[in-house]
Design a protein around this motif. Structure first.
Motif, mmCIF file in Angstrom:
data_model
loop_
_atom_site.group_PDB
_atom_site.id
_atom_site.type_symbol
_atom_site.label_atom_id
_atom_site.label_comp_id
_atom_site.label_asym_id
_atom_site.label_seq_id
_atom_site.Cartn_x
_atom_site.Cartn_y
_atom_site.Cartn_z
ATOM 1 N N GLY A 231 -85.591 36.596 -76.268
ATOM 2 C CA GLY A 231 -85.624 35.862 -77.520
ATOM 3 C C GLY A 231 -86.792 36.343 -78.353
ATOM 4 N N PRO A 232 -87.120 35.625 -79.407
ATOM 5 C CA PRO A 232 -88.249 36.032 -80.242
ATOM 6 C C PRO A 232 -89.562 36.100 -79.485
ATOM 7 C CG PRO A 232 -86.877 34.429 -81.371
ATOM 8 C CD PRO A 232 -86.364 34.501 -79.975
ATOM 9 N N HIS A 233 -89.678 35.381 -78.350
ATOM 10 C CA HIS A 233 -90.907 35.418 -77.555
ATOM 11 C C HIS A 233 -90.904 36.544 -76.535
ATOM 12 C CE1 HIS A 233 -92.404 31.028 -78.288
ATOM 13 N NE2 HIS A 233 -92.147 31.692 -79.394
ATOM 14 N N GLY A 234 -89.896 37.368 -76.511
ATOM 15 C CA GLY A 234 -89.774 38.411 -75.507
ATOM 16 C C GLY A 234 -88.896 37.951 -74.361
ATOM 17 N N SER A 235 -88.966 38.656 -73.242
ATOM 18 C CA SER A 235 -88.124 38.361 -72.084
ATOM 19 C C SER A 235 -88.808 37.366 -71.165
ATOM 20 C CB SER A 235 -87.811 39.647 -71.306
ATOM 21 O OG SER A 235 -87.070 40.537 -72.102
ATOM 22 N N ARG A 236 -87.989 36.494 -70.554
ATOM 23 C CA ARG A 236 -88.516 35.563 -69.566
ATOM 24 C C ARG A 236 -87.393 35.132 -68.642
ATOM 25 N NH1 ARG A 236 -87.560 30.095 -70.525
ATOM 26 N NH2 ARG A 236 -86.548 29.598 -72.508
ATOM 27 N N ASP A 237 -87.789 34.637 -67.448
ATOM 28 C CA ASP A 237 -86.827 34.150 -66.484
ATOM 29 C C ASP A 237 -86.480 32.701 -66.772
ATOM 30 O OD1 ASP A 237 -86.649 36.499 -65.076
ATOM 31 O OD2 ASP A 237 -88.186 35.963 -63.616
ATOM 32 N N VAL A 238 -85.225 32.351 -66.533
ATOM 33 C CA VAL A 238 -84.774 30.967 -66.617
ATOM 34 C C VAL A 238 -84.223 30.589 -65.245
ATOM 35 C CG1 VAL A 238 -83.120 29.373 -67.646
ATOM 36 C CG2 VAL A 238 -84.241 31.084 -69.073
ATOM 37 N N ASP A 239 -84.779 29.534 -64.663
ATOM 38 C CA ASP A 239 -84.358 29.112 -63.335
ATOM 39 C C ASP A 239 -82.997 28.427 -63.401
ATOM 40 O OD1 ASP A 239 -86.757 30.016 -62.346
ATOM 41 O OD2 ASP A 239 -87.739 28.058 -62.485
ATOM 42 N N ILE A 240 -82.147 28.774 -62.445
ATOM 43 C CA ILE A 240 -80.838 28.138 -62.294
ATOM 44 C C ILE A 240 -80.830 27.455 -60.929
ATOM 45 C CG2 ILE A 240 -78.352 28.493 -62.180
ATOM 46 C CD1 ILE A 240 -79.436 29.089 -64.922
ATOM 47 N N ASP A 241 -80.493 26.177 -60.898
ATOM 48 C CA ASP A 241 -80.500 25.411 -59.650
ATOM 49 C C ASP A 241 -79.068 25.194 -59.179
ATOM 50 O OD1 ASP A 241 -80.920 23.746 -57.530
ATOM 51 O OD2 ASP A 241 -81.706 22.065 -58.694
ATOM 52 N N LEU A 242 -78.616 26.054 -58.265
ATOM 53 C CA LEU A 242 -77.315 25.874 -57.635
ATOM 54 C C LEU A 242 -77.487 25.138 -56.308
ATOM 55 C CD1 LEU A 242 -75.536 29.317 -58.185
ATOM 56 C CD2 LEU A 242 -75.522 27.289 -59.654
ATOM 57 N N ASP A 243 -76.475 24.390 -55.928
ATOM 58 C CA ASP A 243 -76.513 23.632 -54.678
ATOM 59 C C ASP A 243 -75.263 23.925 -53.860
ATOM 60 O OD1 ASP A 243 -78.946 22.134 -55.158
ATOM 61 O OD2 ASP A 243 -77.823 21.046 -56.676
ATOM 62 N N ALA A 244 -75.481 24.263 -52.595
ATOM 63 C CA ALA A 244 -74.376 24.435 -51.655
ATOM 64 C C ALA A 244 -74.166 23.126 -50.905
ATOM 65 C CB ALA A 244 -74.687 25.568 -50.676
ATOM 66 N N SER A 245 -72.911 22.738 -50.741
ATOM 67 C CA SER A 245 -72.578 21.503 -50.026
ATOM 68 C C SER A 245 -71.394 21.765 -49.113
ATOM 69 C CB SER A 245 -72.226 20.381 -51.009
ATOM 70 O OG SER A 245 -73.267 20.144 -51.926
ATOM 71 N N ALA A 246 -71.338 21.001 -48.029
ATOM 72 C CA ALA A 246 -70.193 21.040 -47.115
ATOM 73 C C ALA A 246 -69.575 19.655 -47.045
ATOM 74 C CB ALA A 246 -70.644 21.498 -45.726
ATOM 75 N N LEU A 247 -68.285 19.558 -47.303
ATOM 76 C CA LEU A 247 -67.558 18.294 -47.260
ATOM 77 C C LEU A 247 -66.628 18.319 -46.064
ATOM 78 C CD1 LEU A 247 -68.024 19.151 -50.425
ATOM 79 C CD2 LEU A 247 -66.661 17.122 -50.859
ATOM 80 N N LEU A 248 -66.718 17.312 -45.218
ATOM 81 C CA LEU A 248 -65.910 17.229 -44.008
ATOM 82 C C LEU A 248 -64.735 16.287 -44.252
ATOM 83 C CD1 LEU A 248 -68.819 18.162 -43.127
ATOM 84 C CD2 LEU A 248 -68.357 17.093 -40.920
ATOM 85 N N PHE A 249 -63.527 16.790 -43.995
ATOM 86 C CA PHE A 249 -62.316 16.020 -44.269
ATOM 87 C C PHE A 249 -61.525 15.785 -42.985
ATOM 88 C CE2 PHE A 249 -63.263 17.532 -48.475
ATOM 89 C CZ PHE A 249 -62.818 16.517 -49.316
ATOM 90 N N SER A 250 -60.913 14.626 -42.929
ATOM 91 C CA SER A 250 -59.889 14.333 -41.932
ATOM 92 C C SER A 250 -58.582 14.178 -42.693
ATOM 93 C CB SER A 250 -60.225 13.043 -41.174
ATOM 94 O OG SER A 250 -59.187 12.724 -40.271
ATOM 95 N N GLY A 251 -57.749 15.199 -42.618
ATOM 96 C CA GLY A 251 -56.595 15.232 -43.505
ATOM 97 C C GLY A 251 -57.090 15.366 -44.932
#
Length: 384
Positions: A231-251
């Motif tokens: 951007g106008p301020h130059g380059s910078r990192d932007v943090d992305i917060d992804l989350d992994a989840s496991a869902l357990l199903f019975s049927g």
């Protein structure tokens, strides 16, 4: 009392010195372009921005964020237009996600002459606020409010300013979501061998080691990187917060889960190794460990889901992948990618499911709108 401008409205300025300021709740940058009659700069000095706050007749005010003082009599004679532009610091954010920018034009004494609210912005990160146009008798002000989706760097390039790095652009979302081949058209893969297969949606993998032995312990790993924006301020990192989840199903019934807010299933057979907030660092960022032999008999499937906690869309995710690892040998068994960007905030990645006495893995790779496991769970049952 200040006059209220609307988009496209043109008024004659009765003063030679004005101050233009923009208010916005997010971090923004105000820039100005000195343009010839062809709508182009003469050179880099005609761009007034954060790293070059002073130009001929225009200067950004150091004591007033997002404000510029313009001395019209000092504008060079070959300049016919002064264009003021606002861009979000985060060039992959969208102006339409926030309240509208508010613009004011005051005289040198601070008396507000005009006010203008830029409405109806959408996916744009950059907007042309207004133009000052030279006419035969006087300078005129023209309210613009035109969003520019490709970002500040692309806008600058279009006006003749050389930008070293191209703007970050998100891939187009395919019509009607992702076009996957039917599962019946895909071969079932067996694990083990000289390469790690990369799955496509609908493809099945038998969870067996080379030689036929059943796997007992597998790790689902998720990895991604912060994005770098310019951007106008130059380059910078932007943090992305992804989350992994496991869902357990019975049927089709959700019976348990493991995610950042509950690191273990109730019986301990599925364990999340901890939340990662930024994507920083090489390799895996989040890992879920599944003890297949310890899963209760009633559990028929474990579905892996990735969600974006802060609501960043997958258009902004860089170098994202998931992979399945043999928890005993640590050998990578299979991998899939999350590189297909789109305006979604979650992805149903894959499921591990019972097939008789054995377990199989099926890639799913379908987008959903979910920033949290609770939002994702109702959208998962159609894949069981």
């Amino acid at each position: 009392m200040a006059a209220q401008l609307t988009q496209g409205q043109t008024e004659v300025l009765g003063v030679d010195d004005i101050i233009v300021s923009v208010r916005h709740q997010e971090a923004i940058d105000l820039s100005a372009f000195l343009l010839t009659s062809e709508g182009r700069v003469r050179g880099i000095d005609d761009l007034i921005f954060y790293n070059q706050p002073t130009g001929q007749g225009v200067r950004l005010l150091p004591d007033r964020p997002n404000a510029a003082a313009i001395a019209l009599r000092e504008i060079p004679s070959e300049i016919d237009h002064v264009r003021l532009v606002v861009s979000l610091d985060d060039q992959l954010a969208q102006l339409g996600d926030y309240p509208a920018p508010e613009v004011s034009i005051a005289d040198a004494e601070g008396n507000i002459l005009y006010e203008y609210v830029i409405e109806e912005l959408g996916a744009e990160s950059t907007v042309v606020v207004l133009d000052l146009d030279r006419s035969d008798l006087a300078w005129q002000i023209r309210a613009q409010g035109q969003g520019y989706r490709s970002g500040f760097a692309a806008l600058a390039t279009g006006h003749g300013v050389a930008i070293d790095n191209p703007p970050v652009t998100a891939p187009e979302t395919p019509p009607n979501g992702f076009a996957h081949p039917a599962a019946s058209e895909l071969p079932e893969l067996a694990l083990g061998g000289s390469y790690t297969p990369e799955l496509v949606a609908g493809q099945d993998v038998a969870l067996r080691k080379e030689g036929g032995a059943e796997l007992t312990l597998v790790n689902m790993a998720l990895g991604w990187d912060p994005i770098k924006i310019r951007g106008p301020h130059g380059s910078r990192d932007v943090d992305i917060d992804l989350d992994a989840s496991a869902l357990l199903f019975s049927g089709r019934q959700l019976v348990d889960a493991a995610f950042y807010g509950q690191l273990s299933s109730q019986d301990g057979s599925v364990r999340h190794q901890g939340d990662h907030l930024t994507g920083e660092g090489k390799g895996d960022n989040e890992v879920i460990v599944v003890h297949l032999t310890d899963l209760p008999q009633r559990v028929t499937a474990v579905v892996f889901v990735v969600t974006s906690y802060a609501g960043h869309t997958f258009q902004r995710v860089r170098n994202a992948f998931w992979r399945l690892v043999d928890g005993t040998s640590k050998a990578e068994l299979v991998r899939g990618n999350l590189r297909a960007g789109g305006a979604h905030t979650g992805m149903v990645v894959a499921k591990v499911y019972r097939a008789g006495a054995a377990w199989k893995l099926q890639a799913i790779g379908e987008p959903i709108q979910a920033g949290h496991l609770v939002e994702a769970a109702p959208q998962v049952t159609r894949f069981l």
